[in-house]
Design an enzyme around this catalytic site. Structure first.
Site, PDB file in Angstrom:
ATOM      1  N   GLY A 346      17.510 -22.253 -10.945  1.00 45.61           N
ATOM      2  CA  GLY A 346      17.262 -23.639 -11.772  1.00 45.61           C
ATOM      3  C   GLY A 346      16.038 -24.446 -11.374  1.00 45.61           C
ATOM      4  CB  SER A 351      23.144 -34.722 -15.441  1.00 50.06           C
ATOM      5  OG  SER A 351      23.574 -34.947 -14.087  1.00 50.06           O
ATOM      6  CB  CYS A 353      16.645 -32.832 -12.424  1.00 49.56           C
ATOM      7  SG  CYS A 353      15.059 -31.960 -12.167  1.00 49.56           S
ATOM      8  CB  SER A 410      26.360 -34.384 -12.620  1.00 48.82           C
ATOM      9  OG  SER A 410      26.391 -33.298 -13.440  1.00 48.82           O
ATOM     10  NE  ARG A 434      19.831 -41.273  -3.074  1.00 45.91           N
ATOM     11  CZ  ARG A 434      19.562 -41.966  -2.057  1.00 45.91           C
ATOM     12  NH1 ARG A 434      19.166 -43.113  -2.622  1.00 45.91           N
ATOM     13  NH2 ARG A 434      19.544 -41.634  -1.094  1.00 45.91           N
ATOM     14  CG  MET A 436      18.583 -34.387  -3.526  1.00 44.76           C
ATOM     15  SD  MET A 436      19.596 -35.852  -2.867  1.00 44.76           S
ATOM     16  CE  MET A 436      18.562 -35.519  -1.058  1.00 44.76           C
ATOM     17  NE  ARG A 450      15.951 -29.690  -3.765  1.00 48.27           N
ATOM     18  CZ  ARG A 450      16.195 -29.175  -5.278  1.00 48.27           C
ATOM     19  NH1 ARG A 450      15.100 -30.156  -5.832  1.00 48.27           N
ATOM     20  NH2 ARG A 450      16.578 -28.193  -5.628  1.00 48.27           N
TER      21      ARG A 450
END
Length: 535
Positions: A346, A351, A353, A410, A434, A436, A450
């Protein structure tokens, strides 16, 4: 219309025609074994150059000859770890800490502890999970008889339980002097803070114990017969070697799907970055007993991740490694070549991102899962579909496209077990959630690494911060997802997730693309008002 109808009616009385329905002459009939080809195979659907999401297709129904509760949801998380339910909670600081990981493991899934925190904090969260539910507790927290009630209460704050064995050394392996439980201290006031535990504990002479070498079944029987809360296990020298808890027996009854290791401890994963400093974090997590590591990177096809996989495989071969994130077969190949045990798929589909919007890089999640899973299966590497899961139907679609498990953020963030406090807005009970890659999350080093942003003078947000509606407890929400996936498998005629994937790759499972109108039709429509309750 009337003249045509009259013509048919007139013909019905002719002697040379058989006495059948007048409309029969308009029908074209084949043999009774004729079945037209319907729908498309997954290979045909995803051969198109456009990227597809979960909403862009449907699974066509098959034949049902079993009940929904007979559907087996067991699936592989990594090469060596299997789960009884295919659910994984995302390593996000508003989703997974110890409470979430414990609940997920009890329900047959697993949680991945986030690393947007210090090494010590992450290790402590892992330890809480590993200590939560066991058969024999092989490393119980112990205290000395000269410790005070104040010491005990501080210990309870750190570890969340108060059934503490008392030994002469204050450690496992010391002579057993007694045990202090909640019943011994629940009604003591603040004035008792300095009372030594020797005055509060149940002494050794009043304890029921089991001896080292007894089986788990024998120890369980002693606990049930004695009706005690704790059962110390001692050796021939009366030294404490283990502990059992009555509450664990009840949990075993209540959670038959629970994900456990060989020691009957709950399974738990932890996320780490791919930098040199993360090797120290990895060492600490391995020492804490973590079962698998998730290399947490928004773009996993990097020399940094390849080097980290090699390091973990050489230094801790017993720890399974999940690599990612990837969305193409080429990305997957580079990680599989160095021995990764699972792949997280992914990029930009979550939701919260905005990677696809801001960086113009990523892939539609349906296409990403199908492409990577189709390649990785040839090497026995399971795939985790990470992102874009909005409902139980999306879970079923991800699994039907070849994913072995699904990772959710989410969908789980509003639950009781997610970190954070509830708050009300416009009369709705909410909890903060939230990405990352949001600026607020990137104030901590773990999130910056990340997204390869730790050296940037100007941070580029790849996520947002928001809020999600209260979903209640994981212990009620996951059974809803389990039932939803089981009914989905039943409708397509797959009695297990293994069978579902087999049907997809063989072409037996048929899919159909959807237009925007079809998507609209498949949802709630044509109502003035409605209430949508999922469970």
């Amino acid at each position: 219309m009337s003249s045509a109808g009259g013509a048919v009616a007139g013909c019905s009385g002719d002697a040379d025609l058989p006495p059948t329905n007048p409309m029969a002459e308009y029908l074209i009939s084949g043999g009774i074994g004729y079945i037209p080809e319907d729908g498309m195979t997954a290979a045909q659907v995803f051969s198109s150059p456009e990227g597809l999401t979960y909403n862009d297709f449907l699974l066509l129904p098959g034949f049902i000859d079993f009940t929904a509760d007979q559907v087996d949801l067991s699936s592989a998380l990594t090469r060596k770890i299997s789960l009884k339910t295919p659910f994984v909670s995302s390593p996000m600081d508003t989703v997974t800490e110890s409470s979430m990981a414990i609940a997920m493991a009890l329900m047959g899934g697993v949680g991945v502890i986030h690393h947007n925190c210090t090494i010590e904090e992450q290790v402590e969260e892992v330890r809480k999970v590993k200590k939560y539910k066991q058969g024999f507790i092989l490393d119980p927290v112990c205290m000395r008889s000269d410790n005070t009630l104040k010491d005990l209460l501080e210990m309870k704050k750190s570890f969340g339980f108060s059934g503490i064995p008392i030994t002469d050394t204050g450690k496992l392996g010391g002579l057993l002097h007694g045990i202090v439980t909640s019943r011994d201290v629940d009604f003591l006031g603040e004035g008792s803070a300095d009372v030594p535990l020797s005055d509060l504990m149940t002494s050794r002479t009043d304890l029921v114990v089991a001896h080292y070498g007894c089986t788990l079944k024998e120890a369980n029987q002693i606990l049930q017969t004695s009706k005690k809360g704790k059962l110390p296990i001692v050796n021939e020298k009366d030294e404490l070697v283990a502990l059992m808890a009555r509450t664990d027996l009840k949990k075993n009854r209540d959670f038959p799907l629970a994900s456990k290791d060989a020691k009957k401890q709950l399974l738990v994963g932890a996320a780490v970055g791919t930098h040199e400093a993360d090797k120290m974090r990895m060492e600490a997590l391995a020492a804490a007993g973590v079962d698998f590591i998730v290399l947490d990177s928004s773009q996993g096809n990097s020399v940094f991740q390849i080097n980290m996989i090699k390091f973990i495989k050489e230094s801790h071969p017993e720890v399974q490694v999940v690599g990612g994130n990837v969305v193409t077969a080429q990305q997957a190949k580079n990680l599989i070549d160095v021995g990764v045990d699972g792949l997280r798929v992914g990029m930009g589909s979550g939701s919260i991102c905005i990677t696809q919007e801001v960086l113009a890089v990523g892939r539609s999640q349906g296409t990403a899962v199908y492409r990577v899973a189709e390649y990785a299966r040839r090497f026995g590497v399971p795939v985790i579909a990470d992102g874009g899961i909005q409902n139980a139907g999306h879970v079923s679609k991800a699994l039907a496209l070849g994913a072995s498990t699904v990772m959710m953020g989410s969908l789980l963030a509003g639950t009781t077990e997610a970190p954070g406090q509830y708050f009300f807005q416009d009369g709705v009970r909410l909890k903060k959630y939230r990405g990352m890659g949001s600026l607020s999350a990137m104030e901590r080093d773990g999130s910056q690494q990340r997204y390869f942003s730790e050296s940037d003078k100007l941070k580029i947000a790849q996520g947002v911060a928001g809020a999600v509606v209260d979903k209640g407890s994981i212990l009620q929400f996951i059974p809803y997802l389990i039932s939803g996936v089981q009914h989905s498998c039943q409708d397509v005629g797959a009695e297990s997730l293994t069978r579902l994937r087999s049907m997809m790759y063989s072409g037996e499972l048929r899919l159909e693309k959807r237009t925007n109108s079809a998507i609209h039709e498949g949802g709630v429509h044509s109502l003035h008002t409605y209430e949508k309750r999922l469970f």
